[in-house]
Write a protein that holds these residues in place. Structure first.
Motif, mmCIF file in Angstrom:
data_model
loop_
_atom_site.group_PDB
_atom_site.id
_atom_site.type_symbol
_atom_site.label_atom_id
_atom_site.label_comp_id
_atom_site.label_asym_id
_atom_site.label_seq_id
_atom_site.Cartn_x
_atom_site.Cartn_y
_atom_site.Cartn_z
ATOM 1 N N LYS A 40 -4.633 -1.252 -22.815
ATOM 2 C CA LYS A 40 -6.076 -1.502 -22.898
ATOM 3 C C LYS A 40 -6.430 -1.955 -24.309
ATOM 4 C CE LYS A 40 -7.250 1.849 -19.287
ATOM 5 N NZ LYS A 40 -7.952 3.105 -18.954
ATOM 6 N N THR A 41 -5.872 -3.091 -24.673
ATOM 7 C CA THR A 41 -6.048 -3.634 -26.017
ATOM 8 C C THR A 41 -6.995 -4.831 -25.979
ATOM 9 O OG1 THR A 41 -4.006 -4.870 -25.633
ATOM 10 C CG2 THR A 41 -3.830 -2.842 -26.919
ATOM 11 N N THR A 42 -7.360 -5.319 -27.157
ATOM 12 C CA THR A 42 -8.309 -6.430 -27.274
ATOM 13 C C THR A 42 -7.591 -7.762 -27.145
ATOM 14 O OG1 THR A 42 -9.561 -5.061 -28.834
ATOM 15 C CG2 THR A 42 -10.137 -7.404 -28.699
ATOM 16 N N PRO A 43 -7.975 -8.625 -26.198
ATOM 17 C CA PRO A 43 -7.339 -9.940 -26.082
ATOM 18 C C PRO A 43 -7.373 -10.693 -27.411
ATOM 19 C CG PRO A 43 -8.755 -9.543 -24.194
ATOM 20 C CD PRO A 43 -9.008 -8.415 -25.151
ATOM 21 N N GLY A 44 -6.229 -11.214 -27.810
ATOM 22 C CA GLY A 44 -6.139 -11.953 -29.059
ATOM 23 C C GLY A 44 -5.875 -11.088 -30.276
ATOM 24 N N PHE A 45 -6.000 -9.764 -30.095
ATOM 25 C CA PHE A 45 -5.810 -8.865 -31.239
ATOM 26 C C PHE A 45 -4.764 -7.794 -30.932
ATOM 27 C CE2 PHE A 45 -7.610 -6.052 -34.672
ATOM 28 C CZ PHE A 45 -7.532 -6.983 -35.697
ATOM 29 N N ARG A 46 -4.068 -7.968 -29.823
ATOM 30 C CA ARG A 46 -3.109 -6.966 -29.349
ATOM 31 C C ARG A 46 -2.021 -6.668 -30.369
ATOM 32 N NH1 ARG A 46 -0.564 -8.450 -23.757
ATOM 33 N NH2 ARG A 46 -2.750 -8.142 -23.214
ATOM 34 N N LEU A 47 -1.518 -7.710 -31.033
ATOM 35 C CA LEU A 47 -0.423 -7.516 -31.984
ATOM 36 C C LEU A 47 -0.821 -6.543 -33.076
ATOM 37 C CD1 LEU A 47 2.471 -8.573 -32.653
ATOM 38 C CD2 LEU A 47 1.375 -10.176 -34.227
ATOM 39 N N LEU B 197 9.114 -6.339 -37.633
ATOM 40 C CA LEU B 197 8.910 -6.452 -36.191
ATOM 41 C C LEU B 197 8.117 -7.703 -35.807
ATOM 42 C CD1 LEU B 197 7.837 -2.792 -35.323
ATOM 43 C CD2 LEU B 197 9.887 -3.931 -34.452
ATOM 44 N N LEU B 198 7.344 -8.211 -36.731
ATOM 45 C CA LEU B 198 6.375 -9.246 -36.383
ATOM 46 C C LEU B 198 7.025 -10.589 -36.062
ATOM 47 C CD1 LEU B 198 3.646 -8.423 -39.059
ATOM 48 C CD2 LEU B 198 3.613 -7.877 -36.617
ATOM 49 N N PRO B 199 6.555 -11.251 -35.002
ATOM 50 C CA PRO B 199 7.093 -12.572 -34.649
ATOM 51 C C PRO B 199 6.566 -13.627 -35.600
ATOM 52 C CG PRO B 199 5.241 -12.037 -33.234
ATOM 53 C CD PRO B 199 5.478 -10.818 -34.083
ATOM 54 N N PRO B 200 7.267 -14.730 -35.761
ATOM 55 C CA PRO B 200 6.782 -15.792 -36.645
ATOM 56 C C PRO B 200 5.394 -16.301 -36.263
ATOM 57 C CG PRO B 200 9.070 -16.194 -36.022
ATOM 58 C CD PRO B 200 8.587 -15.051 -35.172
ATOM 59 N N THR B 201 5.029 -16.177 -34.999
ATOM 60 C CA THR B 201 3.755 -16.706 -34.525
ATOM 61 C C THR B 201 2.539 -15.974 -35.102
ATOM 62 O OG1 THR B 201 4.012 -15.276 -32.589
ATOM 63 C CG2 THR B 201 4.657 -17.582 -32.341
ATOM 64 N N TYR B 202 2.752 -14.796 -35.708
ATOM 65 C CA TYR B 202 1.589 -14.086 -36.253
ATOM 66 C C TYR B 202 0.944 -14.886 -37.383
ATOM 67 C CZ TYR B 202 3.318 -12.116 -40.743
ATOM 68 O OH TYR B 202 3.755 -11.938 -42.037
ATOM 69 N N LYS B 203 1.726 -15.704 -38.060
ATOM 70 C CA LYS B 203 1.172 -16.518 -39.137
ATOM 71 C C LYS B 203 0.242 -17.601 -38.586
ATOM 72 C CE LYS B 203 5.158 -15.650 -42.113
ATOM 73 N NZ LYS B 203 6.244 -16.239 -42.944
ATOM 74 N N THR B 204 0.625 -18.154 -37.437
ATOM 75 C CA THR B 204 -0.228 -19.142 -36.780
ATOM 76 C C THR B 204 -1.515 -18.491 -36.282
ATOM 77 O OG1 THR B 204 1.756 -20.321 -36.060
ATOM 78 C CG2 THR B 204 -0.302 -20.876 -34.943
ATOM 79 N N THR B 205 -1.387 -17.265 -35.782
ATOM 80 C CA THR B 205 -2.564 -16.520 -35.328
ATOM 81 C C THR B 205 -3.549 -16.327 -36.463
ATOM 82 O OG1 THR B 205 -1.270 -15.342 -33.651
ATOM 83 C CG2 THR B 205 -3.354 -14.346 -34.324
ATOM 84 N N ILE B 206 -3.044 -15.966 -37.617
ATOM 85 C CA ILE B 206 -3.914 -15.755 -38.777
ATOM 86 C C ILE B 206 -4.563 -17.067 -39.220
ATOM 87 C CG2 ILE B 206 -3.888 -15.183 -41.250
ATOM 88 C CD1 ILE B 206 -1.924 -12.918 -40.527
ATOM 89 N N ALA B 207 -3.813 -18.147 -39.164
ATOM 90 C CA ALA B 207 -4.399 -19.463 -39.485
ATOM 91 C C ALA B 207 -5.559 -19.758 -38.543
ATOM 92 C CB ALA B 207 -3.330 -20.545 -39.383
ATOM 93 N N GLY C 70 -1.518 -2.366 -41.501
ATOM 94 C CA GLY C 70 -1.949 -3.757 -41.376
ATOM 95 C C GLY C 70 -1.695 -4.557 -42.629
ATOM 96 N N VAL C 71 -0.875 -4.027 -43.517
ATOM 97 C CA VAL C 71 -0.588 -4.697 -44.796
ATOM 98 C C VAL C 71 -0.039 -6.113 -44.614
ATOM 99 C CG1 VAL C 71 0.920 -4.627 -46.832
ATOM 100 C CG2 VAL C 71 -0.344 -2.575 -46.128
ATOM 101 N N PRO C 72 0.910 -6.358 -43.690
ATOM 102 C CA PRO C 72 1.442 -7.728 -43.552
ATOM 103 C C PRO C 72 0.375 -8.752 -43.176
ATOM 104 C CG PRO C 72 2.838 -6.151 -42.405
ATOM 105 C CD PRO C 72 1.592 -5.423 -42.783
ATOM 106 N N PHE C 73 -0.603 -8.339 -42.381
ATOM 107 C CA PHE C 73 -1.670 -9.254 -41.977
ATOM 108 C C PHE C 73 -2.566 -9.580 -43.171
ATOM 109 C CE2 PHE C 73 -0.578 -6.527 -38.339
ATOM 110 C CZ PHE C 73 -0.074 -7.482 -37.472
ATOM 111 N N PHE C 74 -2.887 -8.552 -43.947
ATOM 112 C CA PHE C 74 -3.700 -8.738 -45.153
ATOM 113 C C PHE C 74 -2.986 -9.682 -46.126
ATOM 114 C CE2 PHE C 74 -5.473 -7.665 -49.267
ATOM 115 C CZ PHE C 74 -6.789 -7.329 -49.018
ATOM 116 N N LEU C 75 -1.691 -9.436 -46.334
ATOM 117 C CA LEU C 75 -0.913 -10.276 -47.253
ATOM 118 C C LEU C 75 -0.877 -11.731 -46.795
ATOM 119 C CD1 LEU C 75 2.166 -7.932 -47.893
ATOM 120 C CD2 LEU C 75 0.378 -8.517 -49.543
#
Length: 293
Positions: free
Chosen positions: A141-148, A9-19, A55-60
């Motif tokens: 009602k999510t956290t700005p910048g952490f919604r994904l 489901l995750l957009p390619p931009t999540y990698k940039t967010t993690i960077a 949250g495994v994909p984010f950790f990876l």
């Protein structure tokens, strides 16, 4: 549990967010990294409190960007229960400096996401035990910048993520109605620009407001801040009144719902129960990362 991989489901931009997260955490000198150097090390991810792994994909991705390898020993969505001890959830290998660069970013994300997944699953199970067959959803009602991450946790926990942002669907709340003049005017204006492909939801405080929203063409009516008994009476009345009149509408309830009272809101006429309690103020799942020695 679904056989689909939520990571797809995750957009390619999540990698940039993690960077960006990694940049934020080390904006200049890495003093600790200077101390430990580049020697190859192995670290163990421990789960120290019960909860759903999410949250495994984010950790990876955190550790992929740092040149480290990660092997998870459990699948995302599994419920881990250390029973007062700790469980080896994953193994991470790489240069010591890189392991410690990613440690806090990866742990914070995994812990928060797992906490939301755990709260989501708990509420869904409680509602199902009470006989509810409809949708349990989070809110915006999510956290700005952490919604994904937070929306992802809801999905892994079995809840509906509801609208992702202001562009995902039209939600006309009391302020929209007051600023426009009426529910009817607000719905008509929204439909003019949203077209046929975007749902329109209207927040209503009474049966009269719900009737006006349905007549105007709303797709979803939210009965906001009704108590349990009042909700059942209103929902039943609305559904009966509009049955067979060619108006297809979903009824949603929201406002003050938690795991402690969700059973009192369960009724067949309500299609969606939405709550921020599964992602606001939820307890984290406790993880730690320790270099083997």
């Amino acid at each position: 549990m679904s056989t689909h991989d939520y990571a797809h489901l995750l957009p390619p931009t999540y990698k940039t967010t993690i960077a960006g997260w990694l940049t934020e955490d080390t904006p200049s000198f890495d003093y600790g990294g200077f101390v430990v150097g580049e020697s190859q090390k192995t670290a163990t991810l421990y789960c120290k409190s019960a909860g759903v792994l999410a949250g495994v994909p984010f950790f990876l991705e955190v550790f992929r960007q740092l040149g480290c390898e990660v092997e998870f020993h459990y699948k995302e969505g599994e419920y881990l229960d250390p029973a007062g001890g700790k469980i080896k959830a994953a193994t991470v290998r790489g240069p010591a400096r890189q392991l410690l660069l990613g440690e806090r970013v990866a742990l914070n994300t995994l812990s928060r996401c797992s906490g939301i997944a755990s709260a989501s699953r708990s509420l869904v199970l409680l509602a199902r035990e009470a006989g509810y067959k409809g949708i349990i959803a989070g809110t915006r009602k999510t956290t700005p910048g952490f919604r994904l991450v937070e929306k992802y946790g809801m999905l892994v926990g079995g809840a509906d993520a509801h609208r992702y942002d202001l562009s995902a669907m039209v939600m006309l709340k009391d302020n929209h109605v007051w600023a426009t003049g009426s529910i009817t005017d607000a719905v008509k204006a929204a439909r003019k620009v949203a077209g046929f492909s975007v749902k329109i939801e209207v927040e209503c405080q009474s049966e009269a407001e719900a009737d006006e929203a349905i007549e105007a063409g709303a797709d979803v009516v939210m009965l906001d801040n009704f108590d349990g008994e009042g909700l059942r009476v209103a929902a039943s009345s609305i559904k009966q009144r509009w049955a067979g009149k060619g108006k297809s509408v979903l009824l949603e309830c929201s406002g003050g719902l938690t795991k402690d009272n969700v059973k009192s809101f369960v009724c067949d006429e309500i299609d969606i129960i939405s709550t921020s309690s599964i992602h606001q103020g939820t307890k984290h799942v406790d993880f730690s990362l320790k270099i083997d020695h």
